[in-house]
Design a protein around this motif. Structure first.
Motif, PDB file in Angstrom:
ATOM      1  N   GLY A 131       0.827  -1.197   0.000  1.00 40.09           N
ATOM      2  CA  GLY A 131       0.000   0.000   0.000  1.00 40.09           C
ATOM      3  C   GLY A 131       0.853   1.235   0.000  1.00 40.09           C
ATOM      4  O   GLY A 131       2.062   1.189  -0.184  1.00 40.09           O
ATOM      5  N   GLY A 132       0.207   2.373   0.197  1.00 39.19           N
ATOM      6  CA  GLY A 132       0.908   3.643   0.217  1.00 39.19           C
ATOM      7  C   GLY A 132      -0.075   4.757   0.447  1.00 39.19           C
ATOM      8  O   GLY A 132      -1.250   4.525   0.733  1.00 39.19           O
ATOM      9  N   GLY A 133       0.394   5.977   0.335  1.00 37.60           N
ATOM     10  CA  GLY A 133      -0.483   7.112   0.538  1.00 37.60           C
ATOM     11  C   GLY A 133       0.289   8.382   0.770  1.00 37.60           C
ATOM     12  O   GLY A 133       1.484   8.474   0.489  1.00 37.60           O
ATOM     13  N   ARG A 134      -0.396   9.373   1.325  1.00 41.68           N
ATOM     14  CA  ARG A 134       0.213  10.680   1.582  1.00 41.68           C
ATOM     15  C   ARG A 134       0.903  10.664   2.945  1.00 41.68           C
ATOM     16  O   ARG A 134       0.694   9.741   3.750  1.00 41.68           O
ATOM     17  CB  ARG A 134      -0.867  11.758   1.545  1.00 41.68           C
ATOM     18  CG  ARG A 134      -1.630  11.797   0.214  1.00 41.68           C
ATOM     19  CD  ARG A 134      -2.660  12.927   0.220  1.00 41.68           C
ATOM     20  NE  ARG A 134      -3.638  12.786   1.296  1.00 41.68           N
ATOM     21  CZ  ARG A 134      -4.720  12.037   1.230  1.00 41.68           C
ATOM     22  NH1 ARG A 134      -4.966  11.327   0.144  1.00 41.68           N
ATOM     23  NH2 ARG A 134      -5.553  11.973   2.243  1.00 41.68           N
ATOM     24  N   PRO A 135       1.687  11.685   3.274  1.00 43.43           N
ATOM     25  CA  PRO A 135       2.348  11.729   4.589  1.00 43.43           C
ATOM     26  C   PRO A 135       1.376  11.676   5.760  1.00 43.43           C
ATOM     27  O   PRO A 135       1.670  11.086   6.789  1.00 43.43           O
ATOM     28  CB  PRO A 135       3.096  13.072   4.550  1.00 43.43           C
ATOM     29  CG  PRO A 135       3.366  13.314   3.106  1.00 43.43           C
ATOM     30  CD  PRO A 135       2.161  12.772   2.380  1.00 43.43           C
ATOM     31  N   ASN A 136       0.180  12.277   5.593  1.00 46.84           N
ATOM     32  CA  ASN A 136      -0.752  12.331   6.731  1.00 46.84           C
ATOM     33  C   ASN A 136      -1.740  11.169   6.770  1.00 46.84           C
ATOM     34  O   ASN A 136      -2.425  10.957   7.758  1.00 46.84           O
ATOM     35  CB  ASN A 136      -1.509  13.652   6.725  1.00 46.84           C
ATOM     36  CG  ASN A 136      -2.425  13.781   5.518  1.00 46.84           C
ATOM     37  OD1 ASN A 136      -2.087  13.305   4.447  1.00 46.84           O
ATOM     38  ND2 ASN A 136      -3.570  14.421   5.694  1.00 46.84           N
ATOM     39  N   MET A 137      -1.840  10.394   5.646  1.00 45.62           N
ATOM     40  CA  MET A 137      -2.769   9.269   5.643  1.00 45.62           C
ATOM     41  C   MET A 137      -2.319   8.226   4.625  1.00 45.62           C
ATOM     42  O   MET A 137      -1.916   8.556   3.521  1.00 45.62           O
ATOM     43  CB  MET A 137      -4.187   9.735   5.297  1.00 45.62           C
ATOM     44  CG  MET A 137      -5.287   8.720   5.662  1.00 45.62           C
ATOM     45  SD  MET A 137      -5.529   7.409   4.455  1.00 45.62           S
ATOM     46  CE  MET A 137      -6.412   8.300   3.182  1.00 45.62           C
ATOM     47  N   ALA A 138      -2.372   6.944   5.047  1.00 46.10           N
ATOM     48  CA  ALA A 138      -2.001   5.854   4.147  1.00 46.10           C
ATOM     49  C   ALA A 138      -2.830   4.634   4.484  1.00 46.10           C
ATOM     50  O   ALA A 138      -3.324   4.485   5.607  1.00 46.10           O
ATOM     51  CB  ALA A 138      -0.509   5.549   4.267  1.00 46.10           C
ATOM     52  N   GLN A 139      -2.972   3.733   3.484  1.00 46.57           N
ATOM     53  CA  GLN A 139      -3.747   2.527   3.717  1.00 46.57           C
ATOM     54  C   GLN A 139      -3.153   1.366   2.946  1.00 46.57           C
ATOM     55  O   GLN A 139      -2.384   1.550   2.012  1.00 46.57           O
ATOM     56  CB  GLN A 139      -5.201   2.746   3.299  1.00 46.57           C
ATOM     57  CG  GLN A 139      -5.384   3.038   1.827  1.00 46.57           C
ATOM     58  CD  GLN A 139      -6.820   3.404   1.473  1.00 46.57           C
ATOM     59  OE1 GLN A 139      -7.452   4.186   2.172  1.00 46.57           O
ATOM     60  NE2 GLN A 139      -7.320   2.819   0.397  1.00 46.57           N
ATOM     61  N   ALA A 140      -3.508   0.150   3.382  1.00 43.96           N
ATOM     62  CA  ALA A 140      -2.984  -1.048   2.731  1.00 43.96           C
ATOM     63  C   ALA A 140      -3.953  -2.204   2.929  1.00 43.96           C
ATOM     64  O   ALA A 140      -4.723  -2.239   3.893  1.00 43.96           O
ATOM     65  CB  ALA A 140      -1.615  -1.403   3.304  1.00 43.96           C
ATOM     66  N   GLY A 141      -3.897  -3.168   1.989  1.00 45.90           N
ATOM     67  CA  GLY A 141      -4.684  -4.384   2.100  1.00 45.90           C
ATOM     68  C   GLY A 141      -3.789  -5.590   1.905  1.00 45.90           C
ATOM     69  O   GLY A 141      -2.751  -5.507   1.242  1.00 45.90           O
ATOM     70  N   GLY A 142      -4.154  -6.724   2.512  1.00 45.86           N
ATOM     71  CA  GLY A 142      -3.333  -7.919   2.398  1.00 45.86           C
ATOM     72  C   GLY A 142      -4.168  -9.186   2.537  1.00 45.86           C
ATOM     73  O   GLY A 142      -5.380  -9.135   2.749  1.00 45.86           O
ATOM     74  N   LYS A 143      -3.495 -10.344   2.424  1.00 44.95           N
ATOM     75  CA  LYS A 143      -4.181 -11.636   2.447  1.00 44.95           C
ATOM     76  C   LYS A 143      -3.805 -12.487   3.658  1.00 44.95           C
ATOM     77  O   LYS A 143      -4.093 -13.681   3.682  1.00 44.95           O
ATOM     78  CB  LYS A 143      -3.876 -12.396   1.157  1.00 44.95           C
ATOM     79  CG  LYS A 143      -4.380 -11.700  -0.098  1.00 44.95           C
ATOM     80  CD  LYS A 143      -4.060 -12.495  -1.353  1.00 44.95           C
ATOM     81  CE  LYS A 143      -4.587 -11.794  -2.605  1.00 44.95           C
ATOM     82  NZ  LYS A 143      -4.273 -12.542  -3.845  1.00 44.95           N
ATOM     83  N   LYS A 144      -3.140 -11.884   4.664  1.00 43.15           N
ATOM     84  CA  LYS A 144      -2.746 -12.637   5.854  1.00 43.15           C
ATOM     85  C   LYS A 144      -3.244 -11.907   7.113  1.00 43.15           C
ATOM     86  O   LYS A 144      -2.489 -11.218   7.792  1.00 43.15           O
ATOM     87  CB  LYS A 144      -1.227 -12.787   5.924  1.00 43.15           C
ATOM     88  CG  LYS A 144      -0.634 -13.607   4.776  1.00 43.15           C
ATOM     89  CD  LYS A 144       0.882 -13.714   4.928  1.00 43.15           C
ATOM     90  CE  LYS A 144       1.498 -14.526   3.807  1.00 43.15           C
ATOM     91  NZ  LYS A 144       2.985 -14.592   3.934  1.00 43.15           N
ATOM     92  N   PRO A 145      -4.532 -12.054   7.431  1.00 44.21           N
ATOM     93  CA  PRO A 145      -5.078 -11.337   8.595  1.00 44.21           C
ATOM     94  C   PRO A 145      -4.407 -11.733   9.902  1.00 44.21           C
ATOM     95  O   PRO A 145      -4.391 -10.949  10.857  1.00 44.21           O
ATOM     96  CB  PRO A 145      -6.563 -11.728   8.584  1.00 44.21           C
ATOM     97  CG  PRO A 145      -6.653 -12.943   7.721  1.00 44.21           C
ATOM     98  CD  PRO A 145      -5.568 -12.827   6.725  1.00 44.21           C
ATOM     99  N   GLU A 146      -3.796 -12.945   9.898  1.00 50.21           N
ATOM    100  CA  GLU A 146      -3.126 -13.360  11.141  1.00 50.21           C
ATOM    101  C   GLU A 146      -1.917 -12.495  11.473  1.00 50.21           C
ATOM    102  O   GLU A 146      -1.398 -12.525  12.597  1.00 50.21           O
ATOM    103  CB  GLU A 146      -2.715 -14.838  11.036  1.00 50.21           C
ATOM    104  CG  GLU A 146      -1.661 -15.141   9.963  1.00 50.21           C
ATOM    105  CD  GLU A 146      -2.249 -15.403   8.586  1.00 50.21           C
ATOM    106  OE1 GLU A 146      -1.512 -15.888   7.711  1.00 50.21           O
ATOM    107  OE2 GLU A 146      -3.463 -15.111   8.398  1.00 50.21           O
ATOM    108  N   GLY A 147      -1.463 -11.703  10.528  1.00 51.84           N
ATOM    109  CA  GLY A 147      -0.291 -10.852  10.758  1.00 51.84           C
ATOM    110  C   GLY A 147      -0.635  -9.464  11.244  1.00 51.84           C
ATOM    111  O   GLY A 147       0.272  -8.648  11.497  1.00 51.84           O
TER     112      GLY A 147
END
Length: 879
Positions: free
Chosen positions: A848-864
């Motif tokens: 993921g990525g984003g701006r300095p004040n806000m960023a987001q990401a998605g993944g396939k390993k919720p256990e992490g």
């Protein structure tokens, strides 16, 4: 030397070779047909491939032509040199296994030097030959070429790696040292050297060998002659012009352009003169390309057109021309070429419209490019080396159509340099990508000697479904002629046959072959044309077959009927498209199957639903009018007088078949057709879609298949009516509208409830604030459905000033989501949300990525997720 106009010279060349027994071949379309190795027709020989590789045997083995051509491999040189052009004409004479070296050289010398023809000064003519080609040297001397005017060069051997090849000889005209660009004692100052004194005007290739994959050279079964003479080059000699651009092919365009400028004149200023040349060349190329069915786009031929139009427009701006102007030059091009190429004037309005639309679209792109150029100049001024990178210069060239020279001049005016090596590297990489995309297909194929040597007469019987006494005259098994066939497969030729061979988009007939006792002996699975135009029957053998015996041939009657319906419907569709969309609409391909038809055509935009409906209704109207379908066998000239449409600038023999459907449709066509349009029954378009840049495709069905298609749709409509509980078919739309409205209301209620639930959950999350160094942090895993809910909670966090940092995550259905938000205090500490998310995301299998004040990401390993939150807090503590 005779002073000739371009029209007079072109006609003289064709007349000369006609007197020497050659068939004049009309110029083919610039768009290659059935040849994936070429983007454009780039020479006269490119249209002769089918003759040279033996797939088709011409009615006359001596051919001559003036072929319009396009080459864009060195477009950047156009306008800077005397001879480079993107659009040009190649005059040529060709021998397909007929005459060879002696005639080709002798006739070339006669045409060039005889007072009856060009009457060039013999003392000014030179030639080069391959050193080992002693025969050509002798023929040249015998023809009259002085021995000291013949130069031996190793390069005089035409070879593409595999396939036909052989030595060649090139003819040069001495324009005098006063026209040269090298010193008199320069090593390159000779015919064939890099100089402007000796102008190459004619090349003759003696295609006598076949280059095998193992590297060996063997004799060609049939030796061929391939020649090419640049019309524009020779014309510059005949008209005493210093370059091609001062001939009557270009000067009217240049003078018309001068009238659009604020007083600029050709030949006064070097930069302006180059701009005039570029405009004149490019408008010729795009006018003819569009006339042949190409349209501007972002790939393939369309990209070439777009680049040419943009390059011409940029040079128009350099001359002070404001706005779209190139389209105004189309009638000038058309009038110059009208005597031999009427197509530009015939389609003048359409060509002008396409070019004008492209020019106007370019204005916005041009503004963006100029903005980028200004930014690059400002950036380079701040750099230590005061240089615009090659990559940036190439981006301007490739994306915005800015020639390197324009960027260079702008940089120079600003006191900057450009990394030319870097630009050339990017250009070379693009050319390499284009080369790989084209693949390694060669332009000539192997001659199939067996099929070429079958010359027995075979007649196709139009309209027949059965032939009771067809004599088997040739049998081919494993590429060899045999007298008997008793294996699994064979190719058969009969003296007469009702089986249609695939051509013109119509697929072949299938059927059976019986002996005179009524026994099934073979199944016909395909029928193709032999090089000498016999119908080749590809068969699966059941019982032995013997040459010389008579057999009963029966085609699949139902398949033929379907083909007749589809083919006549294709003609109706073509006529309807031209009536609804305009006569500029070109057929670009077709497929006629027994139960299906496909029609490709040129178009700038998708058809609207109204246009599709109009075309469909028009075709059906002609079906229901029960129009008699008339077929006439005549000459191509008479066919054109009848108003018959010739497709693809097709090559036709002495006799053609004209298929007419009343006064609605008239085309040259060798296929099978209905006797009356009412036999088609019904026509239904099932799709209209894009198949490439500037090309659309209609797929349709007729007769039984059209009924089945509509019946299936009717059944589907009944199912929908029952499903939505509508009392009548015409109430289905109202019922669906009502269901959609109810669904929308329900979704709104769900969204409101979800928002209230998230607010309640946010309150619980925001109560849990921890201290990490000087910062307050809220870090939690929320019981929500995904990223949308996380963003909603983050919005509440921003408005409530709950902490300096928010780290929020969610786990759902095997997926993980995380959002990080920072306030000003956290940012002042040097933290960046994008950097933090990049540390965390890999731990739960995402990115993921984003701006300095806000960023987001998605993944396939919720256990992490838990470990990822700890990592973020650890990173925050380091600040």
């Amino acid at each position: 030397m005779k002073k000739l106009t371009s029209s007079e010279f072109r006609q003289m060349f064709l007349d000369f070779f006609k007197e020497h027994g050659h068939m004049i071949m009309p110029s083919a379309s610039l768009i290659p047909q059935d040849d994936p190795t070429l983007l454009w027709i780039n020479s006269g020989v490119a249209t002769m491939k089918k003759y040279f590789d033996g797939s088709v045997v011409p009615k006359n083995h001596r051919i001559t032509s003036s072929q319009k051509s396009i080459r864009t491999n060195d477009i950047e040189n156009v306008g800077k040199t005397a001879r480079h052009q993107t659009f040009f004409e190649m005059l040529g004479n060709f021998s397909v296994g007929d005459y060879f070296r002696n005639e080709a050289i002798t006739w070339a010398w006669e045409f060039l030097t005889s007072p009856k023809w060009l009457g060039l000064d013999k003392s000014k003519l030179y030639c080069t030959v391959y050193p080992k080609d002693i025969d050509s040297q002798k023929v040249w001397e015998k023809a009259g070429m002085p021995k000291n005017h013949i130069f031996k060069l190793e390069d005089n051997f035409w070879d593409i790696g595999e396939g036909p090849c052989g030595p060649d000889t090139e003819i040069f005209y001495d324009r005098g040292q006063e026209n040269n660009d090298v010193a008199e004692d320069d090593p390159e100052n000779f015919p064939g050297g890099e100089n402007a004194r000796y102008l190459e005007i004619w090349n003759i290739v003696f295609s006598q060998y076949n280059h095998l994959p193992n590297g060996k050279y063997v004799d060609q079964p049939h030796k061929n002659i391939d020649t090419g003479m640049g019309l524009e080059r020779v014309l510059s000699i005949l008209q005493g012009a210093p370059t091609n651009f001062e001939t009557d092919l270009f000067l009217p365009i240049i003078h018309a352009t001068e009238e659009m400028t604020p007083g600029k004149k050709y030949g006064v200023n070097k930069a302006d003169t180059t701009a005039f040349k570029i405009i004149a060349d490019h408008v010729r190329a795009v006018s003819f390309a569009i006339a042949d069915g190409a349209l501007p786009s972002n790939n393939g031929r369309g990209y070439v057109l777009r680049r040419l139009i943009r390059r011409a427009d940029l040079n128009g701006q350099r001359l002070g021309i404001k706005g779209a102007f190139l389209y105004k030059l189309v009638p000038v091009v058309g009038k110059i070429m009208q005597s031999h190429y009427p197509e530009v004037m015939d389609q003048r309005g359409f060509i002008e419209n396409v070019i004008q639309n492209e020019e106007e679209r370019f204005q916005a792109t041009l503004d963006s490019g100029l903005t980028l150029l200004d930014e690059l100049i400002a950036k380079a001024k701040k750099s230590d080396n005061k240089t615009i990178s090659g990559k940036d210069a190439f981006k301007l060239f490739d994306t915005y159509g800015f020639p390197y020279e324009l960027t260079f001049e702008s940089a120079q005016d600003a006191g900057l340099k450009i990394d030319k090596k870097g630009f050339d590297k990017e250009m070379q990489a693009q050319k390499e990508r284009a080369r790989k995309a084209r693949g390694d297909l060669q332009s000539m194929g192997r001659q199939d000697v067996t099929l070429m040597n079958i010359k027995d007469k075979s007649e196709f019987e139009y309209g027949k479904y059965e032939e009771d006494h067809a004599k088997l005259i040739d049998i081919v098994v494993n590429d060899k002629l045999v007298n008997k066939a008793d294996g699994e497969e064979a190719i058969l030729v009969f003296d007469k046959t009702p089986f249609y061979a695939e051509r013109g988009g119509q697929v072949a007939d299938h059927g059976n072959i019986y002996n005179q006792d009524g026994e099934l002996v073979a199944k016909v699975t395909d029928v193709q044309h032999a090089p000498n135009d016999q119908n080749l029957h590809f068969v699966d053998i059941i019982l032995p077959l013997e040459k010389g015996k008579e057999y009963v041939l029966k085609i699949d009657r139902e398949r033929r009927e379907g083909l007749r319906h589809s083919h006549t419907a294709t003609h109706l569709l073509h006529a309807a498209l031209r009536q609804v969309l305009g006569e500029h609409t070109h057929q670009a391909g077709s497929l006629v199957e027994p139960d299906y038809l496909r029609f490709d055509f040129t178009a700038m935009e998708p058809m609207t639903p109204r246009e599709i409906k109009s075309v469909e209704e028009l075709v059906n109207q002609k079906i229901w009018e029960a129009i008699q379908v008339k077929t006439t066998v005549t000459t191509p000239e008479e066919g054109k007088k009848m108003g018959a449409l010739a497709l693809f600038n097709g090559k036709y023999g002495d006799k053609v078949r004209v298929v007419q459907v009343g006064d609605f449709s008239s085309e040259f066509c060798g296929g099978t057709h209905c006797d009356n349009t009412n036999q088609i029954g019904i026509f239904k378009i099932i799709s209209e879609s894009a198949v490439g840049a500037g090309m659309r495709r209609i797929e349709a069905v007729t007769s039984k298949k059209a009924y089945e298609y509509l019946a299936d749709r009717s059944t589907l409509l009944d199912d929908i009516q029952e499903h939505v509980k509508a009392t009548k078919p015409d109430g289905i739309i109202d019922k669906i509208d009502s269901l959609e409205s109810s669904l929308h209301d329900a979704q709104k209620q769900i969204e409101d409830l979800t928002k209230k639930i998230n607010q309640a959950k946010a309150g619980e999350i925001f109560d849990n604030v921890q201290k990490v160094g000087d910062l307050t942090v809220i870090a939690a895993t929320a019981d929500v459905s995904g990223m949308n809910d996380l963003r909603e909670i983050a919005d509440s966090w921003k408005s409530g000033n709950k902490s300096d940092v928010l780290v929020l995550a969610a786990k759902n259905d095997g997926k993980a989501n995380m959002i990080i938000s920072l306030n000003k205090k956290a940012l002042d500490k040097g933290l960046k949300a994008g950097d933090l998310i990049k540390k965390a995301a890999p731990i739960f299998g995402g990115g993921g990525g984003g701006r300095p004040n806000m960023a987001q990401a998605g993944g396939k390993k919720p256990e992490g997720i838990d470990e990822a939150i700890k990592t973020v807090i650890s990173e925050i503590s380091k600040n």
